[in-house]
Design a protein around this motif. Structure first.
Motif, short mmCIF file in Angstrom:
data_model
loop_
_atom_site.label_atom_id
_atom_site.label_comp_id
_atom_site.label_asym_id
_atom_site.label_seq_id
_atom_site.Cartn_x
_atom_site.Cartn_y
_atom_site.Cartn_z
N TYR A 222 0.82 -1.21 0.00
CA TYR A 222 0.00 0.00 0.00
C TYR A 222 0.86 1.27 0.00
CZ TYR A 222 -4.13 -2.88 0.68
OH TYR A 222 -5.14 -3.80 0.50
N ASP B 159 -5.72 2.53 3.84
CA ASP B 159 -7.03 1.87 3.87
C ASP B 159 -6.87 0.46 3.31
OD1 ASP B 159 -9.62 1.05 3.78
OD2 ASP B 159 -10.35 2.65 2.46
N TYR B 160 -6.77 -0.50 4.21
CA TYR B 160 -6.55 -1.88 3.79
C TYR B 160 -7.82 -2.56 3.29
CZ TYR B 160 -1.89 -1.54 5.83
OH TYR B 160 -0.59 -1.18 6.11
N ASP B 161 -8.94 -1.86 3.32
CA ASP B 161 -10.17 -2.41 2.74
C ASP B 161 -10.18 -2.26 1.22
OD1 ASP B 161 -11.23 -3.18 5.18
OD2 ASP B 161 -12.14 -1.21 5.53
N GLN B 162 -9.29 -1.42 0.70
CA GLN B 162 -9.23 -1.18 -0.74
C GLN B 162 -8.09 -2.00 -1.35
OE1 GLN B 162 -11.58 0.79 -2.14
NE2 GLN B 162 -12.41 1.07 -0.07
#
Length: 262
Positions: A11, A237-240
């Motif tokens: 990321y 944002d590790y959800d993306q």
């Protein structure tokens, strides 16, 4: 809080973040080296300037320059009445932005002899402007060839999965990340450290003069420090999906890692 990724955090490769990450990297590499090479050598942070074409949206995106926009001109106030009949304009003009030359200043490191000032080792941390096809890559490759043809050692650190890696002869090794250590006295042979996303980044010895003890660079410890000191645990944002996206194998691995680690 440390990153949950055991090696490079993918990321951090996002083009919007990379200029800041790059700055942290060269600063912390210098911080690591200075106590190991003094008093014989000094570590200098230098800057190279790359032109950017703002008409090329790939360039604009990859170096974090905001999108060029077209703004509509506010409607003009009503004109005073006149007895002379004037034909209304067929179209209203809009205010546009013309392309202007943009420049990127990118840092790199040089280890210099304290007495003579001569460059003993050049240390490059690659950025999108170096790797993607175009003027930036060509400029970097010319500089790279000058170093490889000189008495200066070269260390080239590539922590970006996007784009073709820098050229090597007779090398078919594929990897996500790599570090090239080219010692002046051993050319054309050089040492290539490779690793993939699930693996830790390498530790390597930085070449100086043949008679010198070589300082150690623990790249994993440095990227961990970048992550913590930059406060990226609050920013990412590790959800993306990361940019660039995961490969299919890495996506499965990362999904499990993120599920258990967050």
């Amino acid at each position: 809080m440390p990153s949950i990724f055991p090696g490079m955090d993918p990321y951090l490769e996002h083009p919007d973040l990379w200029p800041e990450v790059h700055h942290w990297l060269i600063s912390l590499i210098a911080e690591c080296l200075i106590p190991q090479v003094r008093p014989k050598y000094k570590v200098a942070i230098e800057k190279r300037i790359y032109p950017v074409n703002t008409t090329n949206q790939d360039d604009v995106l990859l170096v974090g320059i905001p999108d060029v926009t077209v703004k509509r001109q506010p409607n003009p106030p009503d004109a005073p009445s006149s007895k002379v009949a004037v034909a209304p304009p067929s179209t209203k003009p809009v205010t546009v932005i013309v392309p202007m030359p943009e420049e990127i200043k990118q840092g790199y490191l040089e280890v210099r002899d304290m007495t003579t000032g001569s460059v003993v080792t050049a240390i490059e941390v690659l950025s999108p402007v170096n790797k993607r096809s175009g003027e930036g890559r060509e400029t970097y490759l010319k500089k790279r060839q000058r170093v490889l043809g000189s008495l200066t050692n070269l260390v080239e650190i590539d922590l970006l999965r996007w784009w073709k890696p820098m050229p090597l002869l007779d090398n078919t090794i594929e990897s996500d990340y790599r570090v090239l250590v080219s010692r002046e006295e051993r050319r054309p042979r050089a040492e290539l450290y490779t690793c993939n996303l699930p693996e830790q980044l390498p530790t390597f010895s930085l070449p100086l003069r043949p008679e010198d003890s070589e300082p150690i660079v623990d790249l994993q410890a440095i990227i961990n420090s970048v992550y913590e000191r930059g406060g990226y645990d609050y920013q990412l944002d590790y959800d993306q999906e990361p940019v660039p996206a995961f490969s299919e194998n890495n996506r499965i691995w990362a999904k499990e890692l993120l599920k258990t680690g967050i």
